[in-house]
Design a protein around this motif. Structure first.
Motif, short mmCIF file in Angstrom:
data_model
loop_
_atom_site.label_atom_id
_atom_site.label_comp_id
_atom_site.label_asym_id
_atom_site.label_seq_id
_atom_site.Cartn_x
_atom_site.Cartn_y
_atom_site.Cartn_z
N GLN A 485 4.50 11.16 -24.24
CA GLN A 485 4.96 9.77 -24.31
C GLN A 485 6.49 9.70 -24.32
O GLN A 485 7.10 8.87 -23.63
CB GLN A 485 4.41 9.08 -25.57
CG GLN A 485 2.96 9.36 -25.89
CD GLN A 485 2.02 8.90 -24.80
OE1 GLN A 485 2.25 7.86 -24.19
NE2 GLN A 485 0.96 9.66 -24.56
N TYR A 486 7.08 10.57 -25.08
CA TYR A 486 8.55 10.63 -25.21
C TYR A 486 9.20 10.96 -23.87
O TYR A 486 10.14 10.27 -23.42
CB TYR A 486 8.84 11.71 -26.25
CG TYR A 486 10.28 12.11 -26.49
CD1 TYR A 486 11.09 11.36 -27.34
CD2 TYR A 486 10.80 13.29 -25.95
CE1 TYR A 486 12.40 11.78 -27.61
CE2 TYR A 486 12.09 13.71 -26.23
CZ TYR A 486 12.89 12.94 -27.07
OH TYR A 486 14.17 13.35 -27.35
N GLY A 487 8.69 11.99 -23.19
CA GLY A 487 9.26 12.41 -21.93
C GLY A 487 9.04 11.39 -20.83
O GLY A 487 9.92 11.17 -19.98
N ARG A 488 7.86 10.76 -20.86
CA ARG A 488 7.57 9.73 -19.85
C ARG A 488 8.56 8.58 -19.94
O ARG A 488 9.11 8.11 -18.96
CB ARG A 488 6.14 9.21 -20.03
CG ARG A 488 5.71 8.17 -19.00
CD ARG A 488 4.53 7.38 -19.50
NE ARG A 488 4.86 6.56 -20.66
CZ ARG A 488 4.25 6.64 -21.83
NH1 ARG A 488 3.26 7.50 -22.03
NH2 ARG A 488 4.63 5.88 -22.84
N ALA A 490 11.54 8.64 -21.31
CA ALA A 490 12.88 9.09 -20.92
C ALA A 490 13.03 9.04 -19.40
O ALA A 490 14.08 8.62 -18.87
CB ALA A 490 13.11 10.51 -21.43
N GLU A 491 11.97 9.42 -18.68
CA GLU A 491 12.05 9.41 -17.22
C GLU A 491 12.02 7.98 -16.67
O GLU A 491 12.70 7.67 -15.69
CB GLU A 491 10.92 10.24 -16.62
CG GLU A 491 11.18 10.61 -15.18
CD GLU A 491 10.16 11.58 -14.62
OE1 GLU A 491 10.07 11.66 -13.38
OE2 GLU A 491 9.46 12.25 -15.41
N PHE A 492 11.25 7.11 -17.30
CA PHE A 492 11.28 5.69 -16.90
C PHE A 492 12.70 5.13 -17.04
O PHE A 492 13.13 4.29 -16.25
CB PHE A 492 10.32 4.86 -17.74
CG PHE A 492 8.90 4.83 -17.21
CD1 PHE A 492 8.65 4.70 -15.86
CD2 PHE A 492 7.82 4.90 -18.08
CE1 PHE A 492 7.34 4.65 -15.37
CE2 PHE A 492 6.52 4.86 -17.61
CZ PHE A 492 6.27 4.74 -16.25
N LEU A 493 13.42 5.59 -18.07
CA LEU A 493 14.80 5.13 -18.26
C LEU A 493 15.67 5.51 -17.07
O LEU A 493 16.59 4.77 -16.69
CB LEU A 493 15.37 5.71 -19.56
CG LEU A 493 14.81 5.13 -20.86
CD1 LEU A 493 15.23 5.98 -22.05
CD2 LEU A 493 15.28 3.69 -21.06
N PRO A 500 20.62 11.34 -16.74
CA PRO A 500 20.21 12.34 -17.74
C PRO A 500 21.25 12.51 -18.84
O PRO A 500 20.91 12.67 -20.02
CB PRO A 500 20.04 13.61 -16.92
CG PRO A 500 19.70 13.13 -15.55
CD PRO A 500 20.50 11.87 -15.37
N GLN A 501 22.53 12.48 -18.45
CA GLN A 501 23.59 12.64 -19.46
C GLN A 501 23.55 11.53 -20.50
O GLN A 501 23.75 11.77 -21.69
CB GLN A 501 24.98 12.66 -18.79
CG GLN A 501 25.22 13.88 -17.91
CD GLN A 501 24.88 13.62 -16.46
OE1 GLN A 501 23.93 12.90 -16.17
NE2 GLN A 501 25.65 14.23 -15.55
N ALA A 549 10.63 13.58 -11.80
CA ALA A 549 10.34 15.01 -11.95
C ALA A 549 9.58 15.55 -10.74
O ALA A 549 9.86 16.66 -10.25
CB ALA A 549 9.54 15.26 -13.22
N ASP A 550 8.63 14.77 -10.24
CA ASP A 550 7.88 15.20 -9.05
C ASP A 550 8.80 15.35 -7.84
O ASP A 550 8.67 16.29 -7.04
CB ASP A 550 6.77 14.20 -8.73
CG ASP A 550 5.71 14.14 -9.81
OD1 ASP A 550 5.40 15.21 -10.38
OD2 ASP A 550 5.21 13.04 -10.10
#
Length: 705
Positions: A485-488, A490-493, A500-501, A549-550
């Motif tokens: 959930q956390y990583g998802r 972060a990627e939506f952001l 990323p920075q 990521a994909d």
């Protein structure tokens, strides 16, 4: 006197013996007894010296944790220590086991200190968000000097008796019985005509105190920004270099109270108790006896398998490491040697100790060699078909009663157990990489895991010096299920407009050890690809996934292993640099979702990531996958770089207020869709004005409902 403190007069020596099992904690009865015994010895004209010892396995191991959070009761420890130091007759403390926190402070108040050669001393209060509050910051620098005092007080790590002798913290080492040693030393003091030698009257040795203090202050501020207690520890030691004892003790008390009232102290104390609670399993019968584990085996000689094998070897357990062929096996054994060699170069391991540990690892290539081991840990590729082959082989060759454990990080342990004819002997032991370093061990309890096997798994965790936490069966268990959930988010952001920075920087400012994108680059973006594919196959079709990521994987940008991922890396350097090829990837991902990229503020970034953890944690609690919210916190503190001074994600949510957390979750649900559907438990507790910490489930099923 009290029941826990006994005073005997043996000729001219008053022997004060404390017996407060199990660790002679400095509770109110001990403090009262010490003060009474000291006054009695002072008033007895026949007494010319005082010897202080503790019965059992240890000297005072610290404060009584039962008194944490309770109103203080007289006498306070500083009063007791002041009375000891003011005594007109020489006082000697004989230390054995450990003298930690207030225990060492009592010893520092004595005029002389001797320590058994295997003893340890330390001031670990900083780990609870405090500083030594009974004179430790004032007396230790006067004995050991500023550099050593800063190291011990700011770092919080204990040191051995030989090191304590080298730095004048103790005066002499002894072997054998503390009582006999204390009496002999006290008699020698009398024979030599030596009187009291008060630590508080000494001058701090050395002349470069200000320089040392300034350097340590700068180092701590850079290494642990945001931490409250370490800088107060430094300020207290600084006071010892500039002020007489009485004024220094006043400054120490002021700084101690600042720490005591800091929210960080509450979070660190929560983490302290969480570690002790984790071993208590609600439905495990008290009479359950763990099985004896004399030998172990590990299947798979990759980084994780070798790390697990080293865990056993480091604990003195002979372990067989199985690989499919001789060439792969030799690479694995060399990897084990190379890993130990790093510790030798750092000076934390001797050559002889390295060889002793490596000798406990026996390389094998035939499953038949595992016939008599007590425990096998599978650490092969994260694929169910591969797991099936391994467990069917283990079931065929391992002796009855052998425990078959999987190191799977997310696969269904019940399905793995079904590949055997003994599912009651199957358990998950989810180590975290690098396994020989990381403290966390998720002990995964299957639907048919027996009580004895569960108890053995927890005992093994303790033996390997891990923080073992019981979790139930679901996709990703606790840690990785929440991390998804956390990583998802972060990627939506990234799709909404962040870089990323920016995301990593906001979360590091919050206190996370690393940002999510630096972590992904470190582990390799391809590692998560199989998990994402599986998630897409099992989750409802209306839930959309981020695609950055994909896209990076498709472009061969896999992180540090390829030199480019979310960041760019120079050869031989792990410092993340801006990846100029990333911008078009982010723009394409935003365009595909119909999003106009915008500037995001730091608070939004932090809440978006952390509240995703909290909402999923609430679901995990309600499903019985974790026993208690503090177990979730413990997992995140020890396995995922969550800042200890925040207490863990669930404790952090409690400190923010669950009503406020829920309000933000509802806003995100309305704007971002069903990924953010509020957990029923979060809604319930927020409505009732309660906390995760105060919630107890009606039962613990051990598996997903």
């Amino acid at each position: 006197m009290t029941d826990v403190v006994r005073l005997e007069r043996l000729g001219a020596i008053a022997l004060v013996t404390v017996n407060n099992p199990p660790v002679n904690a400095l509770g109110v009865a001990v403090r009262q007894g010490l003060l009474h015994a000291l006054r009695a010895a002072e008033a007895d004209a026949e007494v010319r010296a005082v010897a202080l010892v503790c019965a059992g396995n240890t000297f005072f191991a610290g404060a009584d944790i039962k008194e944490f959070g309770q109103p203080p009761q007289a006498p306070a420890l500083p009063e007791v220590i002041a009375a000891i130091e003011a005594c007109t007759k020489p006082c000697v403390a004989a230390i054995h086991g450990t003298a930690l926190g207030g225990g060492l402070e009592v010893a520092l108040g004595c005029h002389y200190r001797i320590a058994r050669a295997d003893a340890k001393v330390g001031l670990p209060e900083v780990k609870l968000g405090l500083l030594p509050g009974a004179g430790g910051t004032q007396r230790l620098p006067r004995l050991a000097g500023v550099a050593k005092a800063l190291e011990m007080i700011v770092g919080g790590q204990p040191i051995g008796a030989a090191e304590a002798l080298e730095h004048r913290i103790v005066d002499e080492l002894f072997d054998g019985d503390p009582r006999a040693a204390a009496l002999a030393y006290a008699q020698r003091l009398l024979d030599e005509g030596r009187g009291p030698r008060r630590t508080g009257e000494l001058s701090v040795p050395g002349t470069d105190s200000a320089e040392l203090i300034a350097a340590r202050h700068a180092e701590v501020a850079k290494r642990t920004p945001g931490l409250f207690a370490p800088l107060r520890c430094i300020a207290a030691v600084d006071a010892a270099t500039r002020l007489p004892l009485a004024e220094g003790l006043e400054r120490e008390r002021q700084l101690f109270l600042e720490c005591l009232h800091s929210p960080q102290r509450a979070a660190l104390v929560h983490a302290f108790f969480a570690e002790r609670q984790a071993s208590k399993i609600a439905d495990l019968p008290a009479a359950t006896r763990p099985r004896e584990i004399a030998t172990a085996a590990v299947i798979g000689g990759g980084t994780m398998g070798v790390g697990i094998a080293l865990c056993f070897a480091n604990a003195g357990v002979p372990v067989k490491l199985l690989e499919v062929g001789e060439e792969a096996l030799q690479r694995a054994l060399q990897r084990a040697r190379d890993t130990c060699a790093v510790s030798v170069r750092r000076g934390s391991l001797s050559e002889s100790e390295m060889e002793r540990r490596l000798a406990l690892i026996a390389g094998v290539t035939d499953y038949a060699a595992l016939a008599e081991v007590d425990l096998v840990v599978e650490a092969v590729f994260e694929d169910m078909a591969v797991k099936q082959q391994v467990f069917e082989r283990l079931d065929a060759v391992c002796k009855p009663g052998a425990i078959l454990a999987s190191n799977t990080s997310s696969l269904d342990l019940n399905q793995i157990a079904a590949f055997t004819r003994r599912p009651e002997d199957v358990v998950g032991l989810h180590f975290f990489s690098p396994a020989n370093v990381m403290r966390l061990l998720e002990v995964v309890r299957g639907a048919r895991t027996s009580h004895a096997v569960l108890a053995t798994a927890m005992a093994i965790g303790k033996r390997l010096k891990k923080v073992a936490v019981v979790v139930g069966v679901c996709d990703g268990f606790v840690g990785n299920r929440m991390l998804f959930q956390y990583g998802r988010e972060a990627e939506f952001l990234l799709e909404e407009g962040a870089t990323p920075q920016q995301v990593d920087g906001a979360l590091r400012t919050f206190g996370m050890a690393m940002g999510p994108f630096a972590v992904r680059d470190l582990s390799g973006l391809d590692i998560g690809q199989a998990i994402r594919k599986r998630q897409r196959a099992i989750l409802p079709a209306h839930l959309t996934f981020p695609t950055v990521a994909d896209r990076l994987c498709a472009a061969g940008m896999l992180g540090q292993k390829t030199g480019v991922g979310y960041y760019r890396y120079e050869p031989g350097n792990r410092t993340p640099l801006e990846n100029p090829a990333l911008a078009p990837v982010l723009e394409a991902a935003s365009r595909e979702k119909g999003l106009e990229r915008q500037t995001l503020d730091e608070r939004y970034i932090v809440e978006r990531c952390l509240y995703a953890l909290v909402n999923e944690g609430a679901k995990i609690l309600e499903e019985g996958i974790a026993q208690r919210s503090s177990d979730i916190d413990l997992i995140y503190l020890n396995g995922y770089g969550f800042p200890a001074w925040r207490g863990g994600p669930m404790f952090y949510a409690d400190s923010v207020g669950l009503d406020k957390v829920l309000a933000t979750v509802k806003e995100l649900h309305a704007r971002c869709g069903d990924w953010w559907k509020p957990a029923p438990l979060l809604e319930k507790l927020a409505a009732e004005g309660r906390t995760f910490s105060g919630w107890q489930p009606a039962h613990h099923s051990g598996e997903q409902a």
